[in-house]
Motif scaffolding. Structure first.
Motif, PDB file in Angstrom:
ATOM      1  N   LEU A  17      -8.317  64.551 -49.729  1.00 22.62           N
ATOM      2  CA  LEU A  17      -7.073  63.835 -50.006  1.00 22.62           C
ATOM      3  C   LEU A  17      -6.760  62.838 -48.903  1.00 22.62           C
ATOM      4  O   LEU A  17      -6.271  61.741 -49.160  1.00 22.62           O
ATOM      5  N   ARG A  18      -7.017  63.224 -47.652  1.00 23.12           N
ATOM      6  CA  ARG A  18      -6.817  62.297 -46.535  1.00 23.12           C
ATOM      7  C   ARG A  18      -7.680  61.066 -46.700  1.00 23.12           C
ATOM      8  O   ARG A  18      -7.208  59.941 -46.547  1.00 23.12           O
ATOM      9  N   ASP A  39      -6.594  60.874 -36.672  1.00 21.37           N
ATOM     10  CA  ASP A  39      -7.109  61.756 -35.644  1.00 21.37           C
ATOM     11  C   ASP A  39      -6.402  63.097 -35.740  1.00 21.37           C
ATOM     12  O   ASP A  39      -5.437  63.257 -36.464  1.00 21.37           O
ATOM     13  N   ASN A  40      -6.888  64.071 -35.032  1.00 22.44           N
ATOM     14  CA  ASN A  40      -6.344  65.418 -35.130  1.00 22.44           C
ATOM     15  C   ASN A  40      -4.915  65.512 -34.613  1.00 22.44           C
ATOM     16  O   ASN A  40      -4.174  66.399 -35.020  1.00 22.44           O
ATOM     17  N   SER A  41      -4.486  64.619 -33.743  1.00 21.76           N
ATOM     18  CA  SER A  41      -3.127  64.708 -33.211  1.00 21.76           C
ATOM     19  C   SER A  41      -2.089  64.269 -34.237  1.00 21.76           C
ATOM     20  O   SER A  41      -0.938  64.671 -34.165  1.00 21.76           O
ATOM     21  N   GLY A  44      -0.168  66.256 -38.678  1.00 23.43           N
ATOM     22  CA  GLY A  44       1.119  66.578 -39.299  1.00 23.43           C
ATOM     23  C   GLY A  44       1.647  65.427 -40.124  1.00 23.43           C
ATOM     24  O   GLY A  44       2.156  65.611 -41.220  1.00 23.43           O
ATOM     25  N   ALA A  45       1.512  64.197 -39.611  1.00 23.11           N
ATOM     26  CA  ALA A  45       1.979  63.012 -40.331  1.00 23.11           C
ATOM     27  C   ALA A  45       1.133  62.774 -41.570  1.00 23.11           C
ATOM     28  O   ALA A  45       1.651  62.390 -42.622  1.00 23.11           O
ATOM     29  N   SER A  46      -0.168  63.026 -41.453  1.00 26.05           N
ATOM     30  CA  SER A  46      -1.018  62.788 -42.617  1.00 26.05           C
ATOM     31  C   SER A  46      -0.774  63.838 -43.697  1.00 26.05           C
ATOM     32  O   SER A  46      -0.888  63.551 -44.884  1.00 26.05           O
TER      33      SER A  46
END
Length: 145
Positions: A17-18, A39-41, A44-46
């Motif tokens: 989905l990303r 990126d992994n940080s 949450g936003a994605s």
């Protein structure tokens, strides 16, 4: 767009989905800003963006279903209207036939209904008297002897 995907099915689905969201966003933004990465940080936003996309898709499905249901309701309302009109017509016809039937015919009909016989198949309809009517079964029955 080489984001890390996991072996767990749920993580794989989120990763897909990303990637879909990134490619969709890239196509919307145009080629000059196509370098959209996750990126992994910012996971949450994605996830929130994915949730928003899922919610939009569910709203679209819901609106299509509601439209289809409304159309079906209109068709069924029309069918109900036609059936009610037909029922009223048959009731009027039935009442007319009851008023035109002789008491003997009504008694015969009531007897057939009580015995469970078919009112139309058990007896032949009354034949109007007149010199012009000849029944086909009486023409050939007496001539072959």
């Amino acid at each position: 767009m080489n984001s890390q995907c996991y072996a767990v099915a749920m993580d794989l689905g989120v990763c897909q989905l990303r990637n879909f969201s990134i490619s969709f966003l890239s196509s919307v933004l145009g080629k000059e800003s196509a370098a959209v990465t996750v990126d992994n940080s910012s996971s949450g936003a994605s996830v929130v963006a994915i949730d928003n996309k899922i919610e939009q898709a569910m709203d679209l499905v819901k609106s299509h279903l509601m439209y289809a249901v409304r159309e079906e309701v209109e068709v069924l309302k029309e069918q109900i209207k036609e059936l009610m009109e037909r029922n009223n017509q048959l009731e009027q016809e039935n009442n007319l036939l009851k008023t035109l039937a002789s008491p003997e015919q009504m008694a015969q009909f009531q007897a057939q209904v009580q015995t469970g016989g078919s009112p139309t198949g058990a007896t032949q309809p009354p034949v109007p008297s007149g010199p012009t009517q000849v029944l086909p079964s009486t023409q050939n029955s007496g001539t072959s002897a």
